[in-house]
Structures are given as structure tokens and as C-alpha cells.
Design an enzyme around this catalytic site. Sequence first.
Site, PDB file in Angstrom:
ATOM      1  CB  SER A 165      -0.960  -0.041   1.195  1.00 25.35           C
ATOM      2  OG  SER A 165      -1.996   0.890   1.064  1.00 25.35           O
ATOM      3  CG  ASP A 190      -4.176  -4.624  -3.181  1.00 26.01           C
ATOM      4  OD1 ASP A 190      -4.417  -4.971  -4.350  1.00 26.01           O
ATOM      5  OD2 ASP A 190      -5.070  -4.311  -2.373  1.00 26.01           O
ATOM      6  CG  HIS A 317      -5.398  -3.024   1.070  1.00 28.39           C
ATOM      7  ND1 HIS A 317      -4.823  -2.815  -0.183  1.00 28.39           N
ATOM      8  CD2 HIS A 317      -4.835  -2.087   1.891  1.00 28.39           C
ATOM      9  CE1 HIS A 317      -3.975  -1.804  -0.113  1.00 28.39           C
ATOM     10  NE2 HIS A 317      -3.963  -1.353   1.128  1.00 28.39           N
TER      11      HIS A 317
END
Length: 358
Positions: A165, A190, A317
Site C-alpha cells: 500500500s 496492492d 487489501h
Amino acid sequence: MEDSSATANLTSVPEETPEEDQNHKTATESVNKLPSTFSSKPDRPPIQISSQKYAPIDWSGYFDQEDDVQIQDSNDVFHIYTAGTEGPVVFCIHGGGYSGLSFALSASKMKEKARVVAMDLRGHGKSSTEDELNLSIETLCNDVLAVLKTMYGDSPPAIVLVGHSMGGSVAVHVAAKKALHSLAGLIVVDVVEGTAMASLVHMQKILANRLQHFSSIEKAIEWSVKGGSLRNVESAQVSIPSTLKYDEAKKCYTHRARLEETEQYWRGWYEGLSEKFLSSPVPKILLLAGTDRLDRTLTIGQMQGKFQMVVVRHTGHAIQEDVPEEFATLVLNFIHRNRIGPRGVEIPGIPRPSVSKP
């Protein structure tokens, strides 16, 4: 009136002896225990008390040790977790609001073939810095480079950067600086520029709507799982405690990272990310939790074979937390496929030149 003669002819039912009674009970119980074809539900397992199911788990079952890295000529101290003694260094950078322990379960799977280092970024986990709210991409990149410099000096081993992230953005920017000459690979987890930029307008609302106060660490772990941010209970038990701090005034636990106060830096994390990722001169892989995530730049780059992409199924996620074994396998396969050894890319039959020290 009853017929007394008929009553007299009725034989009395013999009473069971204690021994016969016990045998009858045993037989009845054994029949009752047999699974019925018509049973709608199997026997339920014992119900776990919530506080036990979501009890914190110590990091030491996954990493080998923890340490503090004091940055020279500053008061900044970064907390790190390490595991493994051989192979290249897999340097893990967590996302906003997470901590280095986000990689705990996957580190325990990778440490047999790689050296895993996971740091707590500034404003996160157990790290302590002079300016906790300065989460500019430039500052975060400099922090990572400073930690690597302090740990390995001028002769670092081969390093594979892994970023999740926001940490994926930091990893890409560090690679783009070309300041890490031993960088051998880049793994981004991601995060895609197009999707990230589009979601920024909703970020303050998302942060405001999340639960802010917890009566116990167990409740915070339970919330993270039931709320869907993490799907792996064990990983949540390890990682969530380090994302909290105790508020003495309110007598409860709150989020350690004050992300809502760092909005001025958000665009800088993701702007131009795709181009920087594609221009990184090392092998790279993008791990995604969904298929609809590629922006135009990355779509073209993938068609040109500039990077490998893997869509990981059945995960949220935080891929490294939700499916740690699959994540670890993907990382180790990436290292093996690109022949990344402890000193960099190793081509069979061609010895690496020895570096003479002055």
C-alpha cells in the site's frame, strides 16, 4: 369397574437389576451418539470466548529478534524486526496505519531462504521520531535509506524491497532514486496509482468512520477482523497490538498512527507512481487483490512485459497478512526465478568479481 380376575392374570413387568439398567443406558447412549442421516447440523465445537479467540500473540514466534536503529545526527529511532540468517535481504515496508508486524506470519515462512527485515515507519509502531506527522514521500524514502545505511554501511547485501500500500509507494520511490546500488528486486503489494489517486477523496471519511476507541486490545483485534480490514485472525493477533497506543486521559486504546493529520502528503505518495515503477531498473512484480486495478500506464507496461503481475485470490487489501503462506511463496519464487543471491544476481558458472576493500 375393573375385572379383578383379568388384573390378576396380568404378569408384572420385572424390574431391571442395577447391572442391567447400566447396560441399557450404555446401549441407549451409543445409539444416540450414532450420526443420523436426518441430522441437519453436526455437533458444534466448544464455543470460544471472544477474549480468548482475539488474544494478542507475541512477535517472537515469527521473527527472530527486534531492535532499534538509531539514525546518526538525529533523535530518530526506528524499530525493526528481523528473521533469517542466509540469502538476500527482503526489506519490508508496511502500509499507512499498519506496522512492521504486518509481515510477521509471512516472515516466518520466508526466513529459511532469506533474511527478512521489517521496519516501523515514522509515526507507526515502536519507532520514535522528532516529527511523527511528517509522512512526506521524501521523508519516508530518506528514513528507509537511513535505516539501511545504519544497518549495512557502504557494503549492503542484495536487497529486495517489498512494500504494501503506502509502503509500496515508498519502495518504488526508493528504487527510483537509484541510491541503493545493491537493490536486486522490487515487490509492490496492492497499490496502483490510478485507483489510489481516485480513493484519496474518500480517505478522510473512511478514517473518520472507523472505530476510534477500544476498551481492550482484544476488542481492537476483534474489530479489525469482523470489520473486514484483516481476514486472518492469527495475523491480526500479532500485528494489531503494535498499531495501538493507550490513551491515559480516556482510559482506552486508540490508533497509534494519526493518518487523518497527514492529508497534505497523500497525493505525493501516489502521483507518478506507475511511471516510477516501470522505470525501476530491477526485476519487479505487482501483487494485486483484484483484477480491475491496473491504470492505463501499467496496462501498457504489462503488455510490453516490463513487470510480472499476480492477482492473489481470496484475500483483502493486506495480502501478506490474509494469505501469508501464498505471499511468502510468491516472494521466494520471485527471488529464485531472478537468481537473486545474498550478493545480487547469480548466474551459474560466472563467478562474481570480488570487491577489494581499501
